[in-house]
Design a protein around this motif. Structure first.
Motif, PDB file in Angstrom:
ATOM      1  N   TYR A   1       0.841  -1.202   0.000  1.00  0.00           N
ATOM      2  CA  TYR A   1       0.000   0.000   0.000  1.00  0.00           C
ATOM      3  C   TYR A   1       0.873   1.246   0.000  1.00  0.00           C
ATOM      4  CZ  TYR A   1      -3.888  -3.088   0.824  1.00  0.00           C
ATOM      5  OH  TYR A   1      -4.819  -4.082   0.687  1.00  0.00           O
ATOM      6  N   TYR A   2       2.135   1.042   0.275  1.00  0.00           N
ATOM      7  CA  TYR A   2       3.115   2.117   0.232  1.00  0.00           C
ATOM      8  C   TYR A   2       4.335   1.568  -0.481  1.00  0.00           C
ATOM      9  CZ  TYR A   2       6.315   5.788   1.624  1.00  0.00           C
ATOM     10  OH  TYR A   2       7.209   6.827   1.590  1.00  0.00           O
TER      11      TYR A   2
ATOM     12  N   HIS B   1      -7.522   7.037  -1.448  1.00  0.00           N
ATOM     13  CA  HIS B   1      -8.379   6.377  -0.456  1.00  0.00           C
ATOM     14  C   HIS B   1      -8.980   7.443   0.454  1.00  0.00           C
ATOM     15  CE1 HIS B   1      -6.985   2.353  -1.541  1.00  0.00           C
ATOM     16  NE2 HIS B   1      -5.787   2.912  -1.675  1.00  0.00           N
TER      17      HIS B   1
END
Length: 199
Positions: free
Chosen positions: A125-126, A179
């Protein structure tokens, strides 16, 4: 604050966890033109910490040392302005990866240095390898507008090799890479080792 004692300066500014912030010289090169203000994240820390360590304890000393190092890494642009480390001896080693020198750590930034991993892309996610110092800090400031607090949970050994458990938390109240915020607390735990060099 010239002429004030450190204790008075800390009281006046409200900064009690990064005392070296008040020992700066006029020649320090700050990333954003001047020393940072930590009021918001200090409030988050004080409201959410699990323990208030005794003044002068090893736990408090480790906690404040890490906070001070993080402040320097995030807000100073020259390694020679750092007071928390010996730049010639410093190595940041994360999860067994090859260690980064002080200059390398300053160049990539704390988030990229600490979050780089070898997970397959679909689980990342990173992606540290796609971020710059600036973009990484922009992403975290956006996601955690009140800050990303840090505390020592426990210290397991004393100097010269200090092992400790820590907690890092914040509230997901801002957008993160497309998000929408949920307002939920994000809570991370980890272990760290500091090797203190005695001269």
């Amino acid at each position: 604050m010239e002429g004030l004692k450190i204790e008075e300066a800390i009281k006046e500014s409200g900064e009690k966890y990064r005392s070296i912030l008040h020992e700066e010289t006029e020649n320090t090169h700050w990333r954003h033109g001047g020393p940072p203000i930590y009021d918001a994240v200090n409030k988050l820390f004080e409201e959410g910490r699990t323990t208030v360590w005794e003044k002068g304890s090893l736990e408090e000393t480790v906690q404040n040392a890490i906070k001070s190092w993080e402040m320097e890494l995030t807000h100073k642009t020259r390694i020679q302005d750092f007071k928390t480390i010996n730049p010639e001896k410093f190595k940041l080693i994360v999860n067994g990866r090859e260690g980064l020198s002080a200059e390398e750590t300053l160049k990539v930034g704390s988030y990229n240095a600490l979050l780089k991993n070898t997970l397959p892309d679909e689980y990342k996610y990173y992606k540290a390898e796609e971020e710059t110092f600036e973009s990484s800090h922009d992403a975290f400031r956006s996601a955690f507008p009140r800050g990303f607090a840090w505390e020592v949970i426990s210290v397991h050994s004393g100097p010269p090799v200090i092992s400790y458990k820590f907690r890092h938390w914040g509230y997901f109240e801002g957008p993160y890479k497309g998000h929408s915020p949920t307002g939920e607390m994000v809570d991370f735990y980890g272990m760290g080792i500091l090797k203190v060099l005695i001269f």
